[in-house]
Design an enzyme around this catalytic site. Structure first.
Site, PDB file in Angstrom:
ATOM      1  N   CYS A   1      37.271  -7.657 -11.551  1.00 20.93           N
ATOM      2  CA  CYS A   1      38.440  -7.781 -12.399  1.00 20.93           C
ATOM      3  C   CYS A   1      38.107  -8.082 -13.849  1.00 20.93           C
ATOM      4  O   CYS A   1      37.071  -8.624 -14.174  1.00 20.93           O
ATOM      5  CB  CYS A   1      39.378  -8.838 -11.849  1.00 20.93           C
ATOM      6  SG  CYS A   1      38.778 -10.471 -12.125  1.00 20.93           S
TER       7      CYS A   1
ATOM      8  N   CYS B   1      42.590 -15.322 -19.577  1.00 21.62           N
ATOM      9  CA  CYS B   1      42.333 -16.581 -18.877  1.00 21.62           C
ATOM     10  C   CYS B   1      41.682 -17.542 -19.855  1.00 21.62           C
ATOM     11  O   CYS B   1      40.947 -17.138 -20.739  1.00 21.62           O
ATOM     12  CB  CYS B   1      41.393 -16.321 -17.696  1.00 21.62           C
ATOM     13  SG  CYS B   1      41.094 -17.771 -16.654  1.00 21.62           S
TER      14      CYS B   1
ATOM     15  N   CYS C   1      32.423 -14.399 -16.031  1.00 19.39           N
ATOM     16  CA  CYS C   1      33.660 -13.660 -15.770  1.00 19.39           C
ATOM     17  C   CYS C   1      34.132 -12.888 -17.000  1.00 19.39           C
ATOM     18  O   CYS C   1      34.165 -13.421 -18.112  1.00 19.39           O
ATOM     19  CB  CYS C   1      34.745 -14.643 -15.338  1.00 19.39           C
ATOM     20  SG  CYS C   1      36.305 -13.851 -14.949  1.00 19.39           S
TER      21      CYS C   1
ATOM     22  N   CYS D   1      34.861 -19.418 -17.404  1.00 20.18           N
ATOM     23  CA  CYS D   1      33.705 -19.249 -16.509  1.00 20.18           C
ATOM     24  C   CYS D   1      32.724 -18.254 -17.147  1.00 20.18           C
ATOM     25  O   CYS D   1      33.124 -17.187 -17.609  1.00 20.18           O
ATOM     26  CB  CYS D   1      34.153 -18.757 -15.124  1.00 20.18           C
ATOM     27  SG  CYS D   1      35.250 -19.910 -14.286  1.00 20.18           S
TER      28      CYS D   1
ATOM     29  N   GLU E   1      45.359  -5.993 -14.512  1.00 21.46           N
ATOM     30  CA  GLU E   1      44.783  -5.152 -13.466  1.00 21.46           C
ATOM     31  C   GLU E   1      45.184  -5.648 -12.082  1.00 21.46           C
ATOM     32  O   GLU E   1      45.372  -6.839 -11.872  1.00 21.46           O
ATOM     33  CB  GLU E   1      43.248  -5.222 -13.533  1.00 21.46           C
ATOM     34  CG  GLU E   1      42.685  -4.713 -14.834  1.00 21.46           C
ATOM     35  CD  GLU E   1      41.197  -4.989 -14.968  1.00 21.46           C
ATOM     36  OE1 GLU E   1      40.496  -5.065 -13.941  1.00 21.46           O
ATOM     37  OE2 GLU E   1      40.746  -5.125 -16.113  1.00 21.46           O
TER      38      GLU E   1
ATOM     39  N   CYS F   1      45.055  -7.172  -4.628  1.00 19.97           N
ATOM     40  CA  CYS F   1      44.550  -8.283  -5.438  1.00 19.97           C
ATOM     41  C   CYS F   1      45.330  -8.270  -6.747  1.00 19.97           C
ATOM     42  O   CYS F   1      45.308  -7.283  -7.469  1.00 19.97           O
ATOM     43  CB  CYS F   1      43.058  -8.079  -5.675  1.00 19.97           C
ATOM     44  SG  CYS F   1      42.351  -9.297  -6.802  1.00 19.97           S
TER      45      CYS F   1
HETATM   46  N1  SAH Z   1      40.819 -18.017 -11.523  1.00 17.49           N
HETATM   47  C1  SAH Z   1      40.749 -17.871 -10.110  1.00 17.49           C
HETATM   48  C2  SAH Z   1      41.051 -16.473  -9.603  1.00 17.49           C
HETATM   49  C3  SAH Z   1      40.496 -15.307 -10.358  1.00 17.49           C
HETATM   50  S1  SAH Z   1      38.762 -15.018 -10.281  1.00 17.49           S
HETATM   51  C4  SAH Z   1      39.414 -18.340  -9.599  1.00 17.49           C
HETATM   52  O1  SAH Z   1      38.565 -18.707 -10.401  1.00 17.49           O
HETATM   53  O2  SAH Z   1      39.228 -18.404  -8.395  1.00 17.49           O
HETATM   54  C5  SAH Z   1      38.481 -14.400  -8.660  1.00 17.49           C
HETATM   55  C6  SAH Z   1      37.068 -14.622  -8.172  1.00 17.49           C
HETATM   56  O3  SAH Z   1      36.133 -13.747  -8.828  1.00 17.49           O
HETATM   57  C7  SAH Z   1      36.565 -16.030  -8.428  1.00 17.49           C
HETATM   58  O4  SAH Z   1      35.886 -16.504  -7.299  1.00 17.49           O
HETATM   59  C8  SAH Z   1      35.623 -15.809  -9.590  1.00 17.49           C
HETATM   60  O5  SAH Z   1      34.719 -16.861  -9.723  1.00 17.49           O
HETATM   61  C9  SAH Z   1      35.001 -14.486  -9.227  1.00 17.49           C
HETATM   62  N2  SAH Z   1      34.341 -13.784 -10.313  1.00 17.49           N
HETATM   63  C10 SAH Z   1      34.672 -13.742 -11.610  1.00 17.49           C
HETATM   64  N3  SAH Z   1      33.799 -12.984 -12.307  1.00 17.49           N
HETATM   65  C11 SAH Z   1      32.902 -12.523 -11.415  1.00 17.49           C
HETATM   66  C12 SAH Z   1      31.751 -11.688 -11.524  1.00 17.49           C
HETATM   67  N4  SAH Z   1      31.348 -11.185 -12.688  1.00 17.49           N
HETATM   68  N5  SAH Z   1      31.066 -11.416 -10.391  1.00 17.49           N
HETATM   69  C13 SAH Z   1      31.486 -11.929  -9.198  1.00 17.49           C
HETATM   70  N6  SAH Z   1      32.548 -12.702  -9.027  1.00 17.49           N
HETATM   71  C14 SAH Z   1      33.245 -13.017 -10.140  1.00 17.49           C
END
Ligand code: SAH
Length: 347
Positions: A336, A109, A116, A113, A89, A102
């Site tokens: 995302c 991944c 996510c 986390c 995406e 973006c």
């Molecule tokens: N892996 C990298 C970049 C991709 S995630 C990173 O962790 O920074 C991009 C951002 O979206 C990160 O700050 C991540 O923590 C956040 N993110 C992921 N899932 C999310 C969610 N459900 N709600 C809000 N932010 C989220």
């Protein structure tokens, strides 16, 4: 595999000469590639050369598989199909200072986390430099508009795909490629410390964004497994090193999860943590607060806009610049990982 979009200008020249064409053709080819033109439409190249290209190269340019346009703010969410059938995406956002794309850095991944959607099914593969660049080329071709800012905040962990990301950076800023200024490029990481330290030694003045999301190792490790490997202190030290090496401001992402990390005490602790880490460095820091996007499988809940504003006010009062991120494309699943995931489920 011959992957033209991943090639530097020198490599493209060598390739073109190797195909028995003149150096001049390499320049023409580069222009076509930059605009995402299919080989069949490269009208100033001979039919014979085009035929040879079609027989030898892999077309790694992402193809628009699905496109959702927000009725609220015009944000476009792309689902791109890659050459091997995988999907990623990208999100195209219009701001006053220009268009921001973006982009994703991996298919899936492996960072895990807890909040996510991108990591729920693990990592499939790294994106090629051409596929990183190609998201921009494909979005520009589809919209007919120029992308002036790029954020690596889509699916994947860019520092877990280090070499291809570095090659992408070399290409994207090159005057004979997309020529996007490094100051208009951000890389977001969950905190892969060795990658941050290596990146600090590269010559690219990009903005580093750190997904912090917590103020204690206990809380952070519970929502971000990467923290078990590199804890908060080590991470912030790496940020200081990055700042000293590049002079670039660091931005911190802090996703507010109701009842998990969003109390006023936590805001105060965050201010103390950041002020201590950057004391005596003069580094400008910025905190981006994001209300968590609820993903069904994760069970994390979002708080209210009011409580996010209070969190921001607390930080600002304590001298740490903080803003609550405006939500773009909330009606197109812009957070995302969710579109790719729903597509994978139906296939
Ligand atoms: N892996 C990298 C970049 C991709 S995630 C990173 O962790 O920074 C991009 C951002 O979206 C990160 O700050 C991540 O923590 C956040 N993110 C992921 N899932 C999310 C969610 N459900 N709600 C809000 N932010 C989220």
């Amino acid at each position: 595999m011959i992957d033209l979009y991943s090639m530097t200008r020198e490599e493209l020249v060598a390739f073109t000469l190797g195909m028995g064409e003149s150096k001049f053709r390499a320049g023409q080819l580069a222009l076509w590639l930059r605009s995402g033109t299919p080989i069949d439409e490269m009208s100033n190249l001979s039919l014979a050369f085009r035929q040879k290209l079609k027989e030898t190269v892999t077309d790694t340019l992402p193809k628009v598989e699905e496109k959702l346009v927000s009725r609220i703010d015009g944000t476009i969410k792309y689902l791109f199909r890659l050459y091997d059938g995988e999907c990623i995406e990208s999100v195209f956002m219009r701001y006053e200072h220009g268009n921001t794309l973006c982009i994703s850095s991996q298919v899936g991944c492996r960072m895990g986390c807890r909040f996510c959607a991108s990591t729920l099914a693990g990592r499939v593969r790294n994106l090629l430099p051409s596929e990183l660049l190609g998201q921009i080329i494909a979005a520009e071709r589809d919209t007919g508009e120029r992308v002036s800012n790029v954020v690596m905040m889509g699916i994947g962990e860019p520092l877990d795909n280090y070499d291809n990301v570095i090659r992408f950076l070399e290409l994207v800023g090159s005057p004979d490629n997309l020529n996007i200024g490094y100051r208009h490029i951000s890389l977001s990481t969950c905190g892969v410390v060795p990658g941050i330290l290596k990146l600090a030694e590269e010559k690219y003045p990009i903005t580093l964004s750190i997904s912090l999301h917590a103020t204690t190792d206990e809380t952070r490790s519970a929502i971000m497994p990467v923290n078990n490997k590199w804890g908060i202190d080590e991470l912030l030290q790496a940020c200081v090193t990055y700042y000293k090496a590049t002079g670039r401001r660091i931005s911190f992402e802090y996703t507010l999860i109701a009842g998990r990390n969003d109390s006023i005490e936590e805001a105060k602790a965050l201010a103390t943590l950041l002020k201590n880490a950057f004391r005596d460095t003069g580094a400008p820091i910025h905190v981006n607060l994001i209300r968590v996007n609820a993903v069904k499988e994760t069970g994390m809940k979002e708080g209210t806009q009011d409580s996010a504003n209070r969190f921001a006010d607390t930080l600002n009062r304590l001298g740490v610049v903080a803003t609550v991120r405006r939500r773009l494309g909330s009606d197109v699943n812009a957070a995302c990982g969710q579109l790719r995931r729903s597509r994978a489920k139906t296939e």
